[in-house]
Design an enzyme around this catalytic site. Structure first.
Site, mmCIF file in Angstrom:
data_model
loop_
_atom_site.group_PDB
_atom_site.id
_atom_site.type_symbol
_atom_site.label_atom_id
_atom_site.label_comp_id
_atom_site.label_asym_id
_atom_site.label_seq_id
_atom_site.Cartn_x
_atom_site.Cartn_y
_atom_site.Cartn_z
ATOM 1 C CD GLU A 83 -1.695 1.670 2.928
ATOM 2 O OE1 GLU A 83 -1.296 2.816 3.233
ATOM 3 O OE2 GLU A 83 -2.112 0.848 3.769
ATOM 4 C CG HIS A 84 3.398 2.644 3.347
ATOM 5 N ND1 HIS A 84 3.941 3.702 4.029
ATOM 6 C CD2 HIS A 84 2.426 2.143 4.143
ATOM 7 C CE1 HIS A 84 3.336 3.825 5.201
ATOM 8 N NE2 HIS A 84 2.415 2.893 5.299
ATOM 9 C CG LEU A 331 -22.844 -3.576 27.347
ATOM 10 C CD1 LEU A 331 -23.440 -4.428 28.467
ATOM 11 C CD2 LEU A 331 -23.766 -3.619 26.132
ATOM 12 C CB VAL A 332 -19.839 -1.565 22.797
ATOM 13 C CG1 VAL A 332 -19.990 -1.784 21.298
ATOM 14 C CG2 VAL A 332 -19.630 -0.095 23.109
ATOM 15 N N GLY A 334 -22.608 -6.495 20.009
ATOM 16 C CA GLY A 334 -23.065 -6.737 18.646
ATOM 17 C C GLY A 334 -22.049 -7.476 17.806
ATOM 18 N NE ARG A 401 -14.306 15.934 3.895
ATOM 19 C CZ ARG A 401 -13.236 15.131 3.859
ATOM 20 N NH1 ARG A 401 -13.187 14.033 4.587
ATOM 21 N NH2 ARG A 401 -12.223 15.421 3.077
ATOM 22 N N PRO A 869 -20.143 22.693 3.490
ATOM 23 C CG PRO A 869 -20.349 23.549 5.652
ATOM 24 C CD PRO A 869 -20.335 23.967 4.208
#
Length: 997
Positions: A83-84, A331-332, A334, A401, A869
Site C-alpha cells: 500500500e505504501h 457497554l457495547v 453486537g 464528504r 459543508p
C-alpha cells in the site's frame, strides 16, 4: 415506515469497448438527487459511478479485496508495505510526489489503509482537476514502479507507523487477539509490519523484500477483485468514458478472493480467559464469541437484531442492570467484522473499580440476558422497529464528504448486489426467527473467550506478546465457572426494551418566508440571552440543530471549579442515559460538554420531537440530584483519565504545551489532578445551583424550524431556568473571552518536556503571526497551502523524520500562526533544526515559483475554502464557531476568498520575510519539544537514534540570529509578556436592548 425502491432503467451487456456490463437500476433515496450507475469492465473491475453536477469536490476510491491476512508467513506487513509503495511513482508519472503534488495544487488530499482482507486507496480534488487526478490514480493499478530506491525509506515509514502504535492499547489488544488465535490461521499474523519483519529478518534469511513485493502484487492485485467508486460533476456517460479508458488496462489475473470458513477461534481457543495489563489506566471486560460470517444474511441481519437488544441502554437493559450494581460505566454489544468467512459477536464493557472484582457475575448477567432472549423468542415487532428506523435513516441520510462516501461505497461494491450497493447496509427485508436463533446458539459458555484488562492484574500476568510487548496471561476458564454460566437462569430485572416513543412521525418541511437571510439572524438580544436562527433552505431535510451555551465565569475559575463542571457533565450524561438512548436510536441525539466558558448543549436530528428532548434535559438540569454511588465511580474514571494523559501520543503533548504556554489561563493536568482530592458529593450539590444562578445564554437554532418555533425553544429554556433556578443575567463586564499572550519581536523560545511512555519524541515549531483578520488570514493560509506538500515530501518521505509530519495554521483566541509538528525517533532538537532548514529553503522556492504555479495554489486554497459543508450539522457547527468566538462573520469563506483573489506572489513573499525568515524582525518563534526517555527513545543514553541521519541535501540548519531562550517556568514566562487585545465582532451587537420577533 414502508421501504420504497427508487429505480432507474437497466441495461446489460453493453457494446462499449472495454465495458462488459452496465446497471442503471441502483436503488436510492427519494431525497437523493445524484445519479448512479454500476459497471463491470471487461477485465472484471466493478465500478460505481456517481454523477453530482453540484458537487464542489470530486473523489474516487479503489478497494482491492486483499489485505494483511494474505501476507506471506515469512513477511508480516507485506500487504501494508505494498500500500505504501504504490504511491511511489508509476511508469507514466515516475516522480515519487507527482500524485500528491498534483492533488495539493488542486485543493485535494489522499490516503489509504490496509485491513485484514481489504486495501483501500482514495482521494479527492477540485472537480476541474478530476480527470488529471484520476489518470494519476489509475496508474497505481496499471504500471506501478516499486523503485528499489524507495524501498528502504518506505520500510522506515511503515516502522514509524508501527512505533506510533506500540503504546496504544487499541492496537495492543487487537494484536493480542490475533496472537492468541489459532497459530495456523492467517488471522494470527502481524498485519502492520515493522523494520524487523520487512528488513532485518528478511536480510538475515536472504529474502529480497522488493522481489517478494513484486510477487505479492503480481499474485493478488488483479482487476477482478477490485472495486472502484468515482464521484464527479460530469454526467454518467462522461464518467463512464473516463473510467473505462483509464482502468481497462488493469490486468485481470482471475484471482479467487480468499475465504476462511474455518474460524480463527476454534475449540482450543475457546473457554479461555486472558488477563492483560494495559498502558493506560483503563479497565475493560471483553467477551467474544466466534460466529460465522453473517454478511450473506444482510437482508435479514440477525446480528443487527441481537446487537440492537444486547447493546440497548434503556430501562430493563443489560447496561442498566450492570450500572445499578456499580460494576460498569458503558457497554457495547453486537456483531464485529472478521474477514470473508468468519466474524465475531462481542459484549465489551468499561469496568468500575468494583466491577473488575465481579467479572464472573457480569458474564453471568450476560448469559441471563441471552436466556431471556431465548425465552421471549425473536420478536417481529423489534425487527420491524429496526427495519423502519433503518429505512428512515436511509431516506433522510445526510450527504457525506465525497472522499468518505466513495471510500465506503468502493468496499460495499464487493458485498451487495449492484442495485443494492447504496441501500444494502440499511434495508431489512425478511424477519427470519431461525437465523436469529442460529446466532443465539453460538452465544454459549462452551463458545466463549473472555479478556480482562486492568492495571491491577500486574501480579497475574506471565507472558509477553511479541510485537507490542503487551503483558498478559491466558488460561482455561474453570469448570465450575463454566457450569455457573451454563446454569445462569433468568434475571427478572432484564427485559426487552419498550417500544420507542421517539420515532418521528412528521417529516414535512416547514414553509419559508420570502427573502430569508442566507446566514443566521439575531431574533432576540437581552441581558440574559441572544437567539440566533436560520431556517434551512439548502439541505431540505426534516432535521434541525440546536446549540445552547450556558456561559459562566465559574466554569474555569480555578482547577477545583473546572473539575466540578467536568464532573457535572459526566454525572448528567450518565443519569440521562436510559431516557436519551431511545431518542438516539430514533435519530435524535444530544451532547453536553464543558469548556473554559461554561456548558454547551447540542441537540441534532429530526426536528419533530426535539422540543420534547430539550424540555427533558432542562428539567433534569435544573432539578439535578447527585447519586453518591455514581459520583464515586465517575470521579474514579475522571481521575484515571487525567492520569492517562501521560500515555497520550507525544504529538498530542506538544499541542497541549503550546496551548498552555500561550493561553491567558490554563490549568495543567497536574493542577487538575491535585484538585480532584477536594471533590465531594456535597460540593457538587452546592455547585450546580450556584452555577445556574448567574448565566448568559447564547442560542443558535438552524434547520427545519421557523422563527416563531426558535423563539419558543429559547423561551422554554429561559423560563425554566429563571423559575426553577432563579437564574439572573451576568454583568456585561463578565462576558469576556480568553486572550493569547504576545511573543516579542525577533524572539526564539524553547520549552522542553519529557515523555517516558513512547519511544517517539515530538516537536511543534510555531511562528506567531499576529491577530486574525481577512488580509492576514489569507496570507497565512496561502503560505501554508504552498508549504504543505513540500513539507510532507521533504520531512517525511525523503528525510524519514517520522510518520506524523503536519504543517498548517494554528488559530486560538483571535491569534494565529504557522505550525509544523513532527513525531519521530530523532531528538526534538534535531527535528527542529530540520524544520528550520526546510523553511530556509522554502524562502528560495517562493522566489523561484512561477506565476502559473502560484495561481494554482491560490485557486486550490479558494476551492478548499469554498467547499460547502455536506451536512446541516456541519454548517451549523461552522456558524456556532463564529458565535462562540464573538466574531459573527457568517459569510467568512466568501469574504476571505474574495480577498484571496487579490493577493500576489509578492504579498506572500513579504509575509514570509516578515514572520518566518530566520532573520525576520517580526519573527516570533516558540519550539515546544517533548523528548522520549523511554527505552530506545532519543533521550535514552543507550539509544542509537539520539542524533539524526545526515540529510540528503547536505545542508545544516541556517544559523540563528537570535539565541533561543529556554522556558524554565510557565507562569514566569507569561508574566513578562503582554496580551493581545480581544477580537472585535464583525457585526456590532445591540448593547443590552431587547428585541423580539
Amino acid at each position: 415506515m414502508e421501504i420504497t425502491h427508487f429505480k432507474e432503467n437497466r441495461s446489460l451487456n453493453s457494446s462499449v469497448m472495454g465495458l462488459k456490463e452496465q446497471w442503471n437500476n441502483v436503488i436510492k433515496s427519494e431525497e437523493d438527487q445524484r445519479m448512479y450507475r454500476v459497471l463491470v469492465l471487461d477485465n472484471g473491475v466493478k465500478v460505481l459511478l456517481v454523477s453530482d453536477p453540484k458537487t464542489d469536490k470530486s473523489a474516487a476510491a479503489l478497494d482491492v479485496h486483499i489485505g494483511s491476512m494474505s501476507d506471506p508467513w515469512e513477511l508480516p506487513g507485506l500487504a501494508h508495505f505494498c500500500e505504501h509503495m504504490l504511491f511511489m511513482g508509476t511508469e507514466k508519472y515516475p516522480s515519487e510526489n507527482e500524485y500528491n503534488q498534483y492533488l495539493s495544487e488542486h485543493g485535494g488530499s489522499s490516503n489509504a489503509y490496509t485491513a485484514a482482507d481489504h486495501t483501500n486507496y482514495y482521494f479527492d480534488v477540485t472537480p476541474d482537476a478530476f480527470p488529471g487526478a484520476l489518470d494519476r490514480f489509475a496508474q497505481f493499478f496499471v504500471t506501478p514502479l516499486f523503485n528499489e530506491s524507495s524501498v528502504d525509506r518506505e520500510v522506515n515509514a511503515v516502522n514509524s507507523e508501527h512505533e506510533k502504535n506500540i503504546q496504544n492499547d487499541y492496537w495492543r489488544l487487537s494484536q493480542l487477539e490475533r496472537t492468541t488465535a489459532n497459530p495456523q490461521h492467517d488471522f494470527s499474523k502481524f498485519g502492520t509490519g515493522n523494520k524487523e519483519t520487512l528488513d532485518t529478518i528478511p536480510k538475515e534469511e536472504g529474502i529480497s523484500v522488493r522481489d517478494s513485493l513484486l510477487q505479492f502484487h503480481e499474485k493478488w492485485y488483479s482487476a477482478n477483485i477490485m472495486a472502484l467508486s468515482v464521484l464527479g460533476k460530469e454526467s454518467l456517460d462522461e464518467l463512464e468514458t473516463m473510467v473505462v479508458d483509464l482502468f481497462k488496462d488493469v490486468t485481470n489475473k482471475d484471482v479467487q478472493i480468499p475465504e476462511w470458513p474455518e474460524h480463527p477461534f476454534g475449540p482450543e481457543q475457546c473457554q479461555q480467559i486472558g488477563y492483560i495489563v494495559p498502558v493506560k489506566d483503563i479497565r475493560n471486560l471483553n467477551i467474544t464469541f466466534p460466529i460465522p460470517d453473517l454478511h450473506p444474511h444482510y437482508r435479514t441481519a440477525p446480528g443487527h437484531y441481537l446487537g440492537h437488544l444486547i447493546g440497548h441502554e434503556g430501562p430493563g437493559s443489560l447496561l442498566s442492570y450492570l450500572k445499578a450494581q456499580g460494576w460498569v460505566n458503558s457497554l457495547v454489544g453486537g456483531q464485529k467484522t472478521g474477514a470473508k468467512g468468519f466474524s465475531f459477536f462481542v459484549v465489551n464493557v468499561d469496568l468500575t473499580e468494583e466491577g473488575i472484582e465481579h467479572v464472573e457475575s457480569i458474564v453471568t448477567a450476560v448469559f441471563q440476558y441471552f436466556n431471556m432472549l431465548r425465552k421471549e423468542g425473536p420478536q417481529e415487532w423489534v425487527f420491524e422497529e429496526c427495519r423502519d428506523l433503518n429505512a428512515m435513516t436511509f431516506r433522510f441520510k445526510d450527504k457525506e464528504r465525497p472522499q468518505t462516501y466513495v471510500c465506503a461505497l468502493s468496499e460495499q461494491l464487493h458485498y451487495y448486489q449492484s442495485e443494492e450497493v447504496l441501500c444494502g447496509g440499511y434495508f431489512l427485508y425478511d424477519f427470519k426467527a431461525e437465523l436469529i436463533n442460529m446466532v443465539l446458539d453460538y452465544l454459549t459458555p462452551d463458545n466463549i473467550r473472555v479478556a480482562v484488562v486492568g492495571k491491577t492484574l500486574e501480579d497475574k500476568v506471565t507472558e509477553v506478546e511479541k510485537w507490542y510487548g503487551t503483558r498478559y496471561k491466558l488460561e482455561p476458564i474453570a469448570e465450575e465457572t463454566l457450569e455457573q454460566w451454563k446454569n445462569a437462569g433468568l434475571n427478572d430485572q432484564l427485559q426487552l426494551p419498550p417500544k420507542n416513543e421517539f420515532v418521528p412521525t412528521h417529516f414535512d418541511l416547514l414553509k419559508h418566508e420570502e427573502k430569508a437571510s442566507e446566514v443566521p439572524e439575531l431574533l432576540s438580544d437581552s441581558s440574559l440571552s441572544r437567539v440566533w436562527h436560520k431556517q434551512d433552505d439548502e439541505f431540505k431535510l426534516p432535521k434541525a440543530v440546536i446549540y445552547v451555551e450556558f456561559f459562566s465565569p465559574l466554569a474555569y475559575l480555578d482547577p477545583y471549579h473546572t473539575n466540578l463542571l467536568q464532573m457535572f457533565v459526566q454525572l448528567f450524561r450518565d443519569a440521562l442515559t436510559e431516557y436519551a438512548y431511545a431518542a438516539e436510536l430514533a435519530g435524535l441525539t444530544y451532547s453536553l460538554s464543558n469548556s473554559k466558558y461554561g456548558l454547551t448543549l447540542n441537540i441534532k436530528g429530526y426536528s419533530d420531537k426535539q422540543i420534547v428532548l430539550l424540555e427533558k434535559i432542562i428539567d433534569r438540569m435544573t432539578t439535578f440530584k447527585v447519586d453518591p454511588k455514581r459520583f464515586d465511580i465517575l470521579k474514579d474514571a475522571y481521575v484515571r483519565a487525567l492520569k492517562n494523559f501521560n500515555a497520550d501520543q507525544p504529538h498530542q503533548h506538544v499541542v497541549y504545551y503550546t496551548s498552555l504556554l500561550l493561553a491567558e489561563h490554563g490549568w495543567t493536568k497536574e493542577e487538575l489532578l491535585q484538585a480532584t482530592e477536594d471533590l465531594s458529593v456535597e460540593g457538587m450539590e452546592g455547585f450546580i445551583p450556584r452555577f445556574l444562578t448567574n448565566l448568559h445564554l447564547e442560542f443558535l437554532i438552524h434547520g427545519n424550524v421557523t422563527k416563531e418555533q426558535a423563539l419558543d425553544l429559547a423561551t422554554l429554556v429561559e423560563e425554566k431556568l429563571t423559575s426553577v433556578s432563579s437564574t439572573k443575567p451576568l454583568l456585561p463586564s463578565q462576558l469576556r473571552r480568553e486572550r493569547e499572550f504576545q511573543l516579542d519581536d525577533g524572539c526564539s523560545y524553547i520549552y522542553q518536556a519529557e515523555n517516558s511512555v513512547h519511544r517517539s519524541s515530538a516537536v511543534e515549531t510555531y511562528f506567531q503571526c499576529g491577530m486574525q483578520g481577512t488580509h492576514q488570514n489569507m496570507l497565512l493560509e496561502l503560505l501554508c497551502q504552498i508549504f504543505a506538500e513540500p513539507a510532507f515530501d521533504e520531512l517525511r518521505t525523503k528525510e524519514q523524520l517520522g510518520y506524523i509530519v503536519w504543517s498548517g495554521v494554528r488559530r486560538a483566541n483571535g491569534t494565529q500562526g504557522l505550525r509544523i509538528i513532527i513525531q519521530g525517533d530523532k531528538s526534538p532538537e534535531y527535528l527542529d533544526s530540520r524544520i528550520e532548514t526546510f523553511l530556509h529553503k522554502m524562502g528560495g522556492k517562493l522566489e523561484e515559483m512561477s506565476e502559473e504555479d502560484f495561481i494554482k495554489h491560490r485557486e486550490a486554497l479558494a476551492a478548499r475554502r469554498l467547499e460547502r459543508p455536506k451536512r446541516l450539522s456541519h454548517l451549523t457547527g461552522r456558524w456556532w464557531q463564529e458565535i462562540t468566538a464573538n466574531q459573527y462573520n457568517f459569510s467568512r469563506d466568501t469574504i476571505e476568498v474574495g480577498h484571496l483573489e487579490t493577493l500576489t506572489k509578492k504579498d506572500v513573499i513579504e509575509f514570509y520575510q516578515n514572520f518566518v525568515r530566520n532573520d525576520a524582525d517580526k519573527r516570533h518563534k516558540l519550539s515546544v519539544q517533548v523528548l522520549s526517555t523511554a527505552a530506545g527513545g532519543a533521550g535514552d543514553p543507550n539509544s542509537e537514534t539520539k542524533c539524526g541521519i545526515e540529510p540528503a541535501d547536505g545542508l545544516a540548519a541556517p544559523p540563528a540570529l537570535t539565541r533561543a531562550v529556554v522556558v524554565q517556568d510557565i507562569p514566569s514566562f507569561k508574566q513578562g509578556l503582554p496580551l493581545f487585545p480581544l477580537m472585535q465582532p464583525l457585526i456590532p451587537l445591540p448593547k443590552g436592548s431587547k428585541s423580539k420577533l
